[in-house]
Design a protein around this motif. Structure first.
Motif, PDB file in Angstrom:
ATOM      1  N   ALA A 127      42.659  31.931 -28.921  1.00  0.00           N
ATOM      2  CA  ALA A 127      43.676  32.967 -29.100  1.00  0.00           C
ATOM      3  C   ALA A 127      42.994  34.303 -29.356  1.00  0.00           C
ATOM      4  CB  ALA A 127      44.599  32.616 -30.258  1.00  0.00           C
ATOM      5  N   ILE A 128      43.633  35.368 -28.921  1.00  0.00           N
ATOM      6  CA  ILE A 128      43.143  36.719 -29.164  1.00  0.00           C
ATOM      7  C   ILE A 128      44.085  37.389 -30.154  1.00  0.00           C
ATOM      8  CG2 ILE A 128      42.700  38.979 -28.144  1.00  0.00           C
ATOM      9  CD1 ILE A 128      42.021  37.588 -25.542  1.00  0.00           C
ATOM     10  N   GLU A 129      43.509  37.942 -31.201  1.00  0.00           N
ATOM     11  CA  GLU A 129      44.302  38.617 -32.215  1.00  0.00           C
ATOM     12  C   GLU A 129      43.864  40.075 -32.307  1.00  0.00           C
ATOM     13  OE1 GLU A 129      44.112  36.750 -35.974  1.00  0.00           O
ATOM     14  OE2 GLU A 129      44.835  34.801 -35.260  1.00  0.00           O
ATOM     15  N   GLU A 130      44.820  40.957 -32.438  1.00  0.00           N
ATOM     16  CA  GLU A 130      44.520  42.366 -32.666  1.00  0.00           C
ATOM     17  C   GLU A 130      44.428  42.618 -34.175  1.00  0.00           C
ATOM     18  OE1 GLU A 130      47.027  45.127 -30.770  1.00  0.00           O
ATOM     19  OE2 GLU A 130      46.737  44.324 -28.740  1.00  0.00           O
ATOM     20  N   GLN A 131      43.348  43.254 -34.572  1.00  0.00           N
ATOM     21  CA  GLN A 131      43.128  43.546 -35.976  1.00  0.00           C
ATOM     22  C   GLN A 131      42.851  45.034 -36.143  1.00  0.00           C
ATOM     23  OE1 GLN A 131      43.386  41.340 -38.389  1.00  0.00           O
ATOM     24  NE2 GLN A 131      43.561  39.476 -37.133  1.00  0.00           N
ATOM     25  N   GLN A 132      43.105  45.541 -37.333  1.00  0.00           N
ATOM     26  CA  GLN A 132      42.781  46.929 -37.628  1.00  0.00           C
ATOM     27  C   GLN A 132      41.271  47.118 -37.618  1.00  0.00           C
ATOM     28  OE1 GLN A 132      44.599  47.861 -41.378  1.00  0.00           O
ATOM     29  NE2 GLN A 132      46.621  48.213 -40.477  1.00  0.00           N
ATOM     30  N   THR A 133      40.830  48.314 -37.252  1.00  0.00           N
ATOM     31  CA  THR A 133      39.404  48.605 -37.234  1.00  0.00           C
ATOM     32  C   THR A 133      38.820  48.480 -38.633  1.00  0.00           C
ATOM     33  OG1 THR A 133      39.679  50.141 -35.393  1.00  0.00           O
ATOM     34  CG2 THR A 133      37.665  50.354 -36.687  1.00  0.00           C
ATOM     35  N   ALA A 134      37.706  47.787 -38.730  1.00  0.00           N
ATOM     36  CA  ALA A 134      37.045  47.607 -40.015  1.00  0.00           C
ATOM     37  C   ALA A 134      35.546  47.665 -39.804  1.00  0.00           C
ATOM     38  CB  ALA A 134      37.445  46.276 -40.649  1.00  0.00           C
ATOM     39  N   TYR A 135      34.828  48.095 -40.846  1.00  0.00           N
ATOM     40  CA  TYR A 135      33.375  48.167 -40.802  1.00  0.00           C
ATOM     41  C   TYR A 135      32.819  47.240 -41.868  1.00  0.00           C
ATOM     42  CZ  TYR A 135      34.502  52.362 -38.167  1.00  0.00           C
ATOM     43  OH  TYR A 135      35.024  53.236 -37.252  1.00  0.00           O
ATOM     44  N   PHE A 136      31.748  46.521 -41.516  1.00  0.00           N
ATOM     45  CA  PHE A 136      31.215  45.523 -42.414  1.00  0.00           C
ATOM     46  C   PHE A 136      29.717  45.712 -42.643  1.00  0.00           C
ATOM     47  CE2 PHE A 136      34.856  43.604 -40.363  1.00  0.00           C
ATOM     48  CZ  PHE A 136      35.523  42.971 -41.395  1.00  0.00           C
ATOM     49  N   ILE A 137      29.268  45.242 -43.786  1.00  0.00           N
ATOM     50  CA  ILE A 137      27.835  45.069 -43.998  1.00  0.00           C
ATOM     51  C   ILE A 137      27.417  43.847 -43.188  1.00  0.00           C
ATOM     52  CG2 ILE A 137      26.059  44.465 -45.659  1.00  0.00           C
ATOM     53  CD1 ILE A 137      26.960  47.246 -46.054  1.00  0.00           C
ATOM     54  N   THR A 138      26.430  43.974 -42.320  1.00  0.00           N
ATOM     55  CA  THR A 138      26.014  42.852 -41.488  1.00  0.00           C
ATOM     56  C   THR A 138      24.502  42.697 -41.510  1.00  0.00           C
ATOM     57  OG1 THR A 138      25.898  44.249 -39.517  1.00  0.00           O
ATOM     58  CG2 THR A 138      27.978  43.104 -39.917  1.00  0.00           C
ATOM     59  N   THR A 139      24.047  41.500 -41.197  1.00  0.00           N
ATOM     60  CA  THR A 139      22.620  41.203 -41.091  1.00  0.00           C
ATOM     61  C   THR A 139      22.350  40.640 -39.712  1.00  0.00           C
ATOM     62  OG1 THR A 139      22.429  40.757 -43.462  1.00  0.00           O
ATOM     63  CG2 THR A 139      20.727  39.836 -42.032  1.00  0.00           C
ATOM     64  N   PRO A 140      21.480  41.270 -38.922  1.00  0.00           N
ATOM     65  CA  PRO A 140      21.237  40.790 -37.560  1.00  0.00           C
ATOM     66  C   PRO A 140      20.412  39.509 -37.524  1.00  0.00           C
ATOM     67  CG  PRO A 140      19.792  42.637 -38.066  1.00  0.00           C
ATOM     68  CD  PRO A 140      20.715  42.486 -39.240  1.00  0.00           C
ATOM     69  N   VAL A 141      20.725  38.632 -36.579  1.00  0.00           N
ATOM     70  CA  VAL A 141      19.938  37.418 -36.338  1.00  0.00           C
ATOM     71  C   VAL A 141      19.760  37.284 -34.828  1.00  0.00           C
ATOM     72  CG1 VAL A 141      20.757  36.235 -38.397  1.00  0.00           C
ATOM     73  CG2 VAL A 141      22.007  35.969 -36.270  1.00  0.00           C
ATOM     74  N   GLY A 142      18.793  36.493 -34.415  1.00  0.00           N
ATOM     75  CA  GLY A 142      18.533  36.315 -32.993  1.00  0.00           C
ATOM     76  C   GLY A 142      18.816  34.902 -32.543  1.00  0.00           C
ATOM     77  N   PRO A 143      18.701  34.647 -31.251  1.00  0.00           N
ATOM     78  CA  PRO A 143      18.938  33.297 -30.720  1.00  0.00           C
ATOM     79  C   PRO A 143      17.852  32.325 -31.179  1.00  0.00           C
ATOM     80  CG  PRO A 143      18.035  34.735 -29.025  1.00  0.00           C
ATOM     81  CD  PRO A 143      18.334  35.608 -30.200  1.00  0.00           C
ATOM     82  N   GLY A 144      18.232  31.070 -31.278  1.00  0.00           N
ATOM     83  CA  GLY A 144      17.267  30.040 -31.633  1.00  0.00           C
ATOM     84  C   GLY A 144      16.789  30.103 -33.072  1.00  0.00           C
ATOM     85  N   ILE A 145      17.529  30.746 -33.942  1.00  0.00           N
ATOM     86  CA  ILE A 145      17.115  30.872 -35.337  1.00  0.00           C
ATOM     87  C   ILE A 145      17.183  29.508 -36.025  1.00  0.00           C
ATOM     88  CG2 ILE A 145      19.451  31.455 -36.132  1.00  0.00           C
ATOM     89  CD1 ILE A 145      18.150  33.323 -38.184  1.00  0.00           C
TER      90      ILE A 145
END
Length: 204
Positions: A127-145
């Motif tokens: 399902a696709i849901e529309e959400q209000q724009t939000a900004y988050f603290i994120t930590t990047p990860v790569g493939p095969g972690i």
């Protein structure tokens, strides 16, 4: 002697004036936290007006979470700078505790909302849901972690949020960016992205 005693307070008067119990004053005397100004031959304790201020300081530090030992150490070596430093330290501790309680409340609210939404959502159907724009603290990860690397990344993310008093709830999930999703590459690109939205650009 009678003239000196007229300027002092009995234990009952001191307790009533400062809003504590006589037992509290007895206990403070026993542990050396607040000794009476004078004790007569019959063992009756007498306190000075100045000691009301000391007792008020003890009360403030107790309410701020200081132990009686911490308070005694301060009173034995008190100065203005040390008092200011101690108060600021306790303010920080209270901020952290308040933040912890807010996180618990936010966690419970989030868990309840997610569970109720899951009960209503159709099973095994994208399902696709529309959400209000939000900004988050994120930590990047790569493939095969690896699991250990994922755990290290998650630990760093959690510690950053806690050190900066950022609330987060149910953070055990990840974000797959749009390009990866369209190319059917489903490994996570960001994790756990569970902090509260921020009114600024995403931080990686």
């Amino acid at each position: 002697m009678s003239g000196m005693l007229s300027k002092l307070f009995t234990t009952s008067e001191m307790a009533r004036t400062c809003g504590v119990t006589k037992h509290t004053l007895f206990h403070y005397d026993e542990i050396g936290l607040l000794k009476p100004e004078f004790v007569n031959a019959k063992g009756y304790r007498y306190y000075s007006l100045q000691q009301c201020y000391t007792l008020e300081m003890i009360s403030v530090l107790k309410k701020a979470g200081s132990s009686l030992k911490e308070i005694k150490d301060f009173l034995d070596n008190q100065n203005t700078d040390r008092f200011v430093s101690l108060i600021r330290q306790k303010q920080r501790e209270l901020e952290l505790e308040l933040n912890r309680m807010q996180r618990i409340q936010s966690f419970l609210d989030g868990a309840l909302q997610m569970t109720e939404n899951a009960q209503k959502a159709p099973r095994n159907t994208p399902a696709i849901e529309e959400q209000q724009t939000a900004y988050f603290i994120t930590t990047p990860v790569g493939p095969g972690i690896s699991d250990h690397e994922y755990a290290r990344k998650y630990s760093e993310h959690r510690m950053y949020c806690e050190e900066h008093l950022i609330m987060h709830e149910l953070p055990y999930w990840s974000i797959v960016d749009q390009q990866q999703l369209q190319s059917e590459m489903y490994h996570p690109s960001l994790l756990p992205a569970g902090c509260q939205p921020l009114p600024r650009a995403t931080i990686s």
